[in-house]
Scaffold this active site. Sequence first.
Site, short mmCIF file in Angstrom:
data_model
loop_
_atom_site.label_atom_id
_atom_site.label_comp_id
_atom_site.label_asym_id
_atom_site.label_seq_id
_atom_site.Cartn_x
_atom_site.Cartn_y
_atom_site.Cartn_z
N GLY A 208 39.97 33.81 59.41
CA GLY A 208 39.95 35.16 58.83
C GLY A 208 39.67 36.18 59.92
O GLY A 208 39.83 35.89 61.11
N ASN A 209 39.30 37.38 59.55
CA ASN A 209 38.94 38.40 60.54
C ASN A 209 37.89 39.33 59.95
O ASN A 209 37.47 39.15 58.80
CB ASN A 209 40.19 39.16 61.00
CG ASN A 209 40.89 39.84 59.84
OD1 ASN A 209 40.34 40.75 59.24
ND2 ASN A 209 42.10 39.39 59.52
N TYR A 210 37.49 40.32 60.72
CA TYR A 210 36.33 41.14 60.33
C TYR A 210 36.66 42.33 59.44
O TYR A 210 35.79 43.17 59.19
CB TYR A 210 35.62 41.65 61.59
CG TYR A 210 35.00 40.56 62.41
CD1 TYR A 210 33.92 39.83 61.91
CD2 TYR A 210 35.49 40.25 63.67
CE1 TYR A 210 33.36 38.81 62.66
CE2 TYR A 210 34.93 39.24 64.43
CZ TYR A 210 33.86 38.52 63.91
OH TYR A 210 33.30 37.52 64.64
#
Length: 403
Positions: A208-210
């Site tokens: 995923g990412n932030y």
Amino acid sequence: MLKGKHIVLGISGGIAAYKSVMLLRLFVKAGAEVQVVITPNGKEFITPVTLSSLSGKPVISDFFTANTGEWHSHVDLGLWADAMVIAPATASTMAKMANGVADNMLITSYLSTRAKVFAAPAMDLDMWKHPSTVRNLARLKADGVDIIEPEAGELASGLSGKGRMEEPQNIFDRVASWLVSPQPLLGKTVLLTAGPTYENIDPVRFIGNYSSGKMGFAIVRALSDAGARVKLVCGPVNLPTPEGNIDRIDVVSAREMLAVCEKEFPHADGAICCAAVADYAPASCASSKMKREKADTITLELVKNPDIAATLGKMKRPDQILVGFALETDHEEENAIGKMARKNLDWIALNSMREKGAGFKVDTNKITLISASGVRIDLPLMTKTEAGRKMVEKIFIDEKADS
Ligand code: PMT
């Protein structure tokens, strides 16, 4: 302030109906013409005489006037209104609205109106939390009803919790500000992607990412405030849906996000791709949790995800506006312009991870808007709320005014 505005005030049968007298008074004092429609149960709580004295119009409750046989046209009433305000909206009235149960004048008027509809629910706390009410509420929001949420506090039952109808002054402020503010995007639908995507590795892990979704949700608020209906497709985020004409569809992976966007884009006037979509996903997702003691190192095979913005770019009609974002760490402008061309975007919003206060998670952003026709607008560091407003203004409103 509201001179010339037509409001249908729908009152259903709950104890909060007494507050609707004050609401009616506020609308009339502000110059609005108000037609009260009350349900049969509403009349048990408040008399039509009070309401007709304040509004200066006979109150409508039945389909016919008993002694004259005069028919009350819900269609004419629905078309006459600039806004319909249902306060209080009881659990039963909300259920009927959500399911089109047209068994009284209030609901038939609701179904016939093309006006903006506001509903101020009022009920006991357990009724408010009941899954049936939760379902109906979600349906009404998806149908474009602007819900003025109840407050928490002491309830008529003696219990304490969420369910008290919002105070008349606050309902008035919300409706009045909508009636007087310009709605340049009324009748337009905009698709927007927000948040990250999660690509599952096994049942407990993902890539995923932030992205928090804050930037996307700020644009959603701006679009909705300008009158647009928004189809919000969002990855896993921890944010409540903003109030307004917003239809939220939650997804997890890039492929799920793409499927919704492909379905919705043909019905939209434009799209903004603000989501931080994972570029790659594991080639396969393990069916059970991968055990760490099995190996010292592991290699994940990743496959390229579909490019949602580029797919929409291929589908785009000449009357649609497509906007993308570019999150860059170097050669920012060059990369952003390249992305805009490859994906057939009309505008790109460049934000750089090198700028303090810009990008993921924070409440601020610093954006440069670049158009395919060569316009460049450098926005200073500002809150994401302000940046969202500026983007909507420059791309969807000023653009329209210029053309
Ligand atoms: O959510 P926040 O915490 O508020 O952070 C906001 C943000 C930094 C995520 C946002 O401002 C932003 O920059 N979003 C786009 C991030 C990104 O993925 O940029 P990109 O340069 O990798 O992608 C370019 C464009 O293609 C973007 O419009 C993206 O949505 C789109 N894209 C990318 C890959 C893919 N597979 N499909 C896409 O649609």
